[in-house]
Design a protein around this motif. Structure first.
Motif, PDB file in Angstrom:
ATOM      1  N   GLY A 288      99.448   2.183 -20.285  1.00  0.00           N
ATOM      2  CA  GLY A 288      98.242   2.053 -21.134  1.00  0.00           C
ATOM      3  C   GLY A 288      97.181   1.201 -20.832  1.00  0.00           C
ATOM      4  N   LEU A 289      96.901   1.207 -19.692  1.00  0.00           N
ATOM      5  CA  LEU A 289      95.813   0.461 -19.105  1.00  0.00           C
ATOM      6  C   LEU A 289      94.484   1.430 -18.835  1.00  0.00           C
ATOM      7  CD1 LEU A 289      97.740  -1.513 -16.228  1.00  0.00           C
ATOM      8  CD2 LEU A 289      96.974  -2.331 -18.521  1.00  0.00           C
ATOM      9  N   ILE A 290      94.791   2.820 -18.502  1.00  0.00           N
ATOM     10  CA  ILE A 290      93.772   3.553 -18.300  1.00  0.00           C
ATOM     11  C   ILE A 290      93.749   4.860 -19.168  1.00  0.00           C
ATOM     12  CG2 ILE A 290      93.509   2.891 -15.823  1.00  0.00           C
ATOM     13  CD1 ILE A 290      94.632   5.654 -15.066  1.00  0.00           C
ATOM     14  N   PHE A 291      92.708   5.764 -19.431  1.00  0.00           N
ATOM     15  CA  PHE A 291      93.050   6.772 -20.132  1.00  0.00           C
ATOM     16  C   PHE A 291      92.266   8.116 -19.489  1.00  0.00           C
ATOM     17  CE2 PHE A 291      89.391   4.982 -22.439  1.00  0.00           C
ATOM     18  CZ  PHE A 291      88.447   5.928 -22.565  1.00  0.00           C
ATOM     19  N   ALA A 292      92.682   9.236 -19.613  1.00  0.00           N
ATOM     20  CA  ALA A 292      91.842  10.221 -18.854  1.00  0.00           C
ATOM     21  C   ALA A 292      91.298  11.264 -19.707  1.00  0.00           C
ATOM     22  CB  ALA A 292      92.802  11.289 -18.156  1.00  0.00           C
ATOM     23  N   ALA A 293      90.026  11.548 -19.422  1.00  0.00           N
ATOM     24  CA  ALA A 293      89.607  12.761 -20.586  1.00  0.00           C
ATOM     25  C   ALA A 293      89.244  13.895 -19.794  1.00  0.00           C
ATOM     26  CB  ALA A 293      88.189  11.825 -20.862  1.00  0.00           C
TER      27      ALA A 293
ATOM     28  N   THR B  64      86.112  10.486 -11.353  1.00  0.00           N
ATOM     29  CA  THR B  64      85.914  11.791 -11.846  1.00  0.00           C
ATOM     30  C   THR B  64      86.246  12.965 -10.793  1.00  0.00           C
ATOM     31  OG1 THR B  64      83.750  11.105 -12.928  1.00  0.00           O
ATOM     32  CG2 THR B  64      84.159  13.347 -12.669  1.00  0.00           C
ATOM     33  N   PHE B  65      87.139  13.695 -11.284  1.00  0.00           N
ATOM     34  CA  PHE B  65      87.836  14.575 -10.405  1.00  0.00           C
ATOM     35  C   PHE B  65      87.490  15.998 -10.844  1.00  0.00           C
ATOM     36  CE2 PHE B  65      91.604  11.648 -10.669  1.00  0.00           C
ATOM     37  CZ  PHE B  65      91.262  10.940  -9.744  1.00  0.00           C
ATOM     38  N   LYS B  66      87.107  16.814  -9.775  1.00  0.00           N
ATOM     39  CA  LYS B  66      86.526  18.383 -10.015  1.00  0.00           C
ATOM     40  C   LYS B  66      87.746  19.165 -10.151  1.00  0.00           C
ATOM     41  CE  LYS B  66      82.111  17.770 -10.481  1.00  0.00           C
ATOM     42  NZ  LYS B  66      81.133  18.275 -11.660  1.00  0.00           N
ATOM     43  N   VAL B  67      88.366  19.886 -11.140  1.00  0.00           N
ATOM     44  CA  VAL B  67      89.492  20.625 -11.144  1.00  0.00           C
ATOM     45  C   VAL B  67      89.332  21.990 -10.677  1.00  0.00           C
ATOM     46  CG1 VAL B  67      91.218  21.275 -12.389  1.00  0.00           C
ATOM     47  CG2 VAL B  67      90.394  18.978 -12.805  1.00  0.00           C
TER      48      VAL B  67
ATOM     49  N   GLY C 247     103.432   8.451 -14.031  1.00  0.00           N
ATOM     50  CA  GLY C 247     101.953   8.139 -14.024  1.00  0.00           C
ATOM     51  C   GLY C 247     101.249   8.953 -12.875  1.00  0.00           C
ATOM     52  N   LYS C 248     102.003   9.642 -11.834  1.00  0.00           N
ATOM     53  CA  LYS C 248     101.495  10.035 -10.689  1.00  0.00           C
ATOM     54  C   LYS C 248     100.692  11.395 -10.929  1.00  0.00           C
ATOM     55  CE  LYS C 248     104.731   7.790  -7.734  1.00  0.00           C
ATOM     56  NZ  LYS C 248     105.814   7.930  -6.622  1.00  0.00           N
ATOM     57  N   THR C 249     101.153  12.117 -12.079  1.00  0.00           N
ATOM     58  CA  THR C 249     100.829  13.663 -11.933  1.00  0.00           C
ATOM     59  C   THR C 249     100.096  13.498 -13.577  1.00  0.00           C
ATOM     60  OG1 THR C 249     102.518  14.381 -10.748  1.00  0.00           O
ATOM     61  CG2 THR C 249     101.501  15.871 -12.299  1.00  0.00           C
ATOM     62  N   ILE C 250      99.148  14.489 -13.795  1.00  0.00           N
ATOM     63  CA  ILE C 250      98.545  14.672 -15.091  1.00  0.00           C
ATOM     64  C   ILE C 250      98.642  16.329 -15.219  1.00  0.00           C
ATOM     65  CG2 ILE C 250      96.064  14.870 -16.129  1.00  0.00           C
ATOM     66  CD1 ILE C 250      95.124  12.663 -14.700  1.00  0.00           C
ATOM     67  N   MET C 251      99.031  16.606 -16.312  1.00  0.00           N
ATOM     68  CA  MET C 251      99.402  18.033 -16.592  1.00  0.00           C
ATOM     69  C   MET C 251      98.455  18.593 -17.400  1.00  0.00           C
ATOM     70  SD  MET C 251     102.648  20.003 -18.364  1.00  0.00           S
ATOM     71  CE  MET C 251     103.035  18.768 -19.724  1.00  0.00           C
TER      72      MET C 251
ATOM     73  N   GLY D 232      96.067  29.737 -22.114  1.00  0.00           N
ATOM     74  CA  GLY D 232      96.103  30.686 -21.462  1.00  0.00           C
ATOM     75  C   GLY D 232      97.670  30.767 -20.832  1.00  0.00           C
ATOM     76  N   GLU D 233      97.939  31.386 -19.811  1.00  0.00           N
ATOM     77  CA  GLU D 233      99.053  31.660 -18.914  1.00  0.00           C
ATOM     78  C   GLU D 233      99.127  30.937 -17.665  1.00  0.00           C
ATOM     79  OE1 GLU D 233      99.971  35.794 -18.564  1.00  0.00           O
ATOM     80  OE2 GLU D 233     100.365  36.115 -20.729  1.00  0.00           O
ATOM     81  N   CYS D 234      98.550  29.374 -17.832  1.00  0.00           N
ATOM     82  CA  CYS D 234      98.748  28.669 -16.732  1.00  0.00           C
ATOM     83  C   CYS D 234      98.644  27.388 -17.111  1.00  0.00           C
ATOM     84  CB  CYS D 234      97.430  29.190 -15.857  1.00  0.00           C
ATOM     85  SG  CYS D 234      97.273  27.712 -14.525  1.00  0.00           S
ATOM     86  N   ILE D 235      99.372  26.504 -16.660  1.00  0.00           N
ATOM     87  CA  ILE D 235      99.494  25.251 -16.795  1.00  0.00           C
ATOM     88  C   ILE D 235      99.296  24.524 -15.338  1.00  0.00           C
ATOM     89  CG2 ILE D 235     100.797  22.788 -17.188  1.00  0.00           C
ATOM     90  CD1 ILE D 235     102.501  24.829 -19.041  1.00  0.00           C
ATOM     91  N   LYS D 236      98.306  23.362 -15.415  1.00  0.00           N
ATOM     92  CA  LYS D 236      97.851  22.876 -14.091  1.00  0.00           C
ATOM     93  C   LYS D 236      98.577  21.334 -14.001  1.00  0.00           C
ATOM     94  CE  LYS D 236      93.618  25.191 -13.751  1.00  0.00           C
ATOM     95  NZ  LYS D 236      93.604  25.750 -12.308  1.00  0.00           N
ATOM     96  N   LEU D 237      99.072  21.265 -12.650  1.00  0.00           N
ATOM     97  CA  LEU D 237      99.526  19.969 -12.397  1.00  0.00           C
ATOM     98  C   LEU D 237      98.454  19.280 -11.682  1.00  0.00           C
ATOM     99  CD1 LEU D 237     103.479  20.255 -12.034  1.00  0.00           C
ATOM    100  CD2 LEU D 237     102.128  19.649 -14.148  1.00  0.00           C
ATOM    101  N   ILE D 238      98.033  17.958 -11.741  1.00  0.00           N
ATOM    102  CA  ILE D 238      97.175  17.520 -10.919  1.00  0.00           C
ATOM    103  C   ILE D 238      97.399  16.026 -10.249  1.00  0.00           C
ATOM    104  CG2 ILE D 238      94.534  16.691 -10.994  1.00  0.00           C
ATOM    105  CD1 ILE D 238      94.845  19.687 -11.489  1.00  0.00           C
ATOM    106  N   ASP D 239      97.144  15.712  -9.072  1.00  0.00           N
ATOM    107  CA  ASP D 239      97.507  14.488  -8.562  1.00  0.00           C
ATOM    108  C   ASP D 239      96.445  13.437  -9.461  1.00  0.00           C
ATOM    109  OD1 ASP D 239      97.283  12.006  -6.949  1.00  0.00           O
ATOM    110  OD2 ASP D 239      98.572  13.340  -5.571  1.00  0.00           O
ATOM    111  N   ALA D 240      97.229  12.529 -10.243  1.00  0.00           N
ATOM    112  CA  ALA D 240      96.651  11.457 -10.800  1.00  0.00           C
ATOM    113  C   ALA D 240      95.663  10.595 -10.158  1.00  0.00           C
ATOM    114  CB  ALA D 240      97.664  10.758 -11.658  1.00  0.00           C
ATOM    115  N   PHE D 241      95.898  10.600  -8.806  1.00  0.00           N
ATOM    116  CA  PHE D 241      95.220   9.624  -7.959  1.00  0.00           C
ATOM    117  C   PHE D 241      94.015  10.015  -7.205  1.00  0.00           C
ATOM    118  CE2 PHE D 241      99.597   7.875  -8.142  1.00  0.00           C
ATOM    119  CZ  PHE D 241      99.460   6.868  -8.757  1.00  0.00           C
ATOM    120  N   ASN D 242      94.103  11.424  -7.009  1.00  0.00           N
ATOM    121  CA  ASN D 242      92.999  11.961  -5.961  1.00  0.00           C
ATOM    122  C   ASN D 242      92.343  13.291  -6.726  1.00  0.00           C
ATOM    123  OD1 ASN D 242      94.603  14.121  -5.213  1.00  0.00           O
ATOM    124  ND2 ASN D 242      95.261  12.996  -3.487  1.00  0.00           N
TER     125      ASN D 242
END
Length: 324
Positions: free
Chosen positions: A175-180, A202-205, A223-227, A232-242
């Protein structure tokens, strides 16, 4: 709606048994609940895992006891409609979005079906509603291209961010940060204590599935991964730190372009998602590989799969609710 389980409750996180490829394949349907006449549009578990709440396009709200699997209460929101319902930290209250009259967010007492507070401000449909895991703060994002920060104790918006495109947002587990997520291309991270200063990262995906529109963000329990859920037919898993792309989870059908709501297991080791075929698919977060596939008695376009945060139990919803 169905609820699905392994047969043995998972212990609280401090004592949680380790999930594995073999035991997630052993999930079976435990109960099918047919209370709704129209599509269930949201499912939410209480933080202790003991209760579940649902909202539907038929304007109904159902509260369930997870020990007995029985319906505990039914209230309605015929005047305003209901979607994206979320428990507050008190299971007697919930906050939800409106589908009629206007786009005001409403704070509801489930005890006596009375509204405790209204949160006006959004001028178009609210597409994201997220309670803080630690206090009475919550986030909303809307097709009006804004993200708003609220406190349940005041009807006044505590913070407003105009982002220039449809945003999706989520709190991290602390609850300390939020992602947009904006423009289907960027994730911006904000410190809740100084969000007015702008994002601290800011991360470019990688846009390798350009026809997929982002529908929601979810942090893994660690907290290490952002889904990134999509239509569509794809779900992305993103490293929350980089911000690096870890995996594209593919192989589930979504030919109707539903805004699928996938869910992490409580230990963060697996992701489960529904499909337009009515099947449920499980993926390993470590490898990105599909490790499980279940046939269900759902109608096609199984949009929502949600894991109980404390127990080895998953709920899946279309018009009916199934506990697994």
């Amino acid at each position: 709606m169905t609820t699905i389980r392994h047969g043995e409750h998972v212990q609280p996180r401090s004592k949680m048994i380790k999930l594995s490829d073999s035991n997630v394949k052993s999930l079976v349907m435990a109960k099918s609940i047919k209370e709704n006449t129209m599509r269930i549009n949201s499912v939410n578990f209480s933080n202790d895992g003991m209760h579940m709440i649902t909202s539907s396009d038929d304007d109904s709200i159902f509260l369930f006891d997870m020990q007995s699997g029985q319906k505990k209460k039914n209230v309605n929101s015929k005047k305003y409609g209901v979607s994206l319902i979320r428990f507050s930290h008190n299971i007697s209250n919930a906050v939800h979005c409106s589908t009629k009259v206007d786009d005001t967010i409403r704070y509801l007492s489930l005890h006596d079906n009375k509204y405790l507070r209204y949160f006006p401000g959004h001028s178009k449909k609210v597409v994201c509603l997220c309670m803080s895991p630690v206090d009475d703060v919550f986030l909303s994002s809307s097709l009006d291209k804004t993200i708003r920060l609220w406190d349940l104790r005041s009807q006044n918006c505590q913070g407003l961010m105009s982002v220039g495109a449809k945003p999706v947002a989520a709190f991290d587990p602390e609850g300390l940060i939020f992602a947009a997520g904006v423009t289907n291309k960027e994730i911006k991270l904000y410190d809740l204590r100084s969000f007015d200063k702008g994002p601290f990262a800011t991360f470019k995906v990688v846009d390798d599935y350009p026809h997929c529109t982002w529908s929601s963000l979810v942090f893994s329990p660690c907290g290490k991964t952002i889904m990134i859920n999509t239509n569509g037919e794809c779900i992305k898993l993103i490293d929350a730190f980089n911000g690096n792309l870890k995996y594209n989870l593919v192989g589930h059908e979504n030919d109707a372009h539903e805004e699928l709501e996938a869910s992490f297991t409580p230990d963060g080791q697996f992701v489960f998602v529904g499909s337009s075929s009515g099947k449920i698919y499980g993926y390993s977060v470590e490898t990105g590989e599909k490790v499980a596939e279940y046939n269900t008695d759902h109608e096609p376009h199984l949009r929502i799969t949600t894991w109980n945060p404390k127990y080895f139990m998953m709920a899946a919803a279309c018009t009916k609710l199934v506990r697994v």
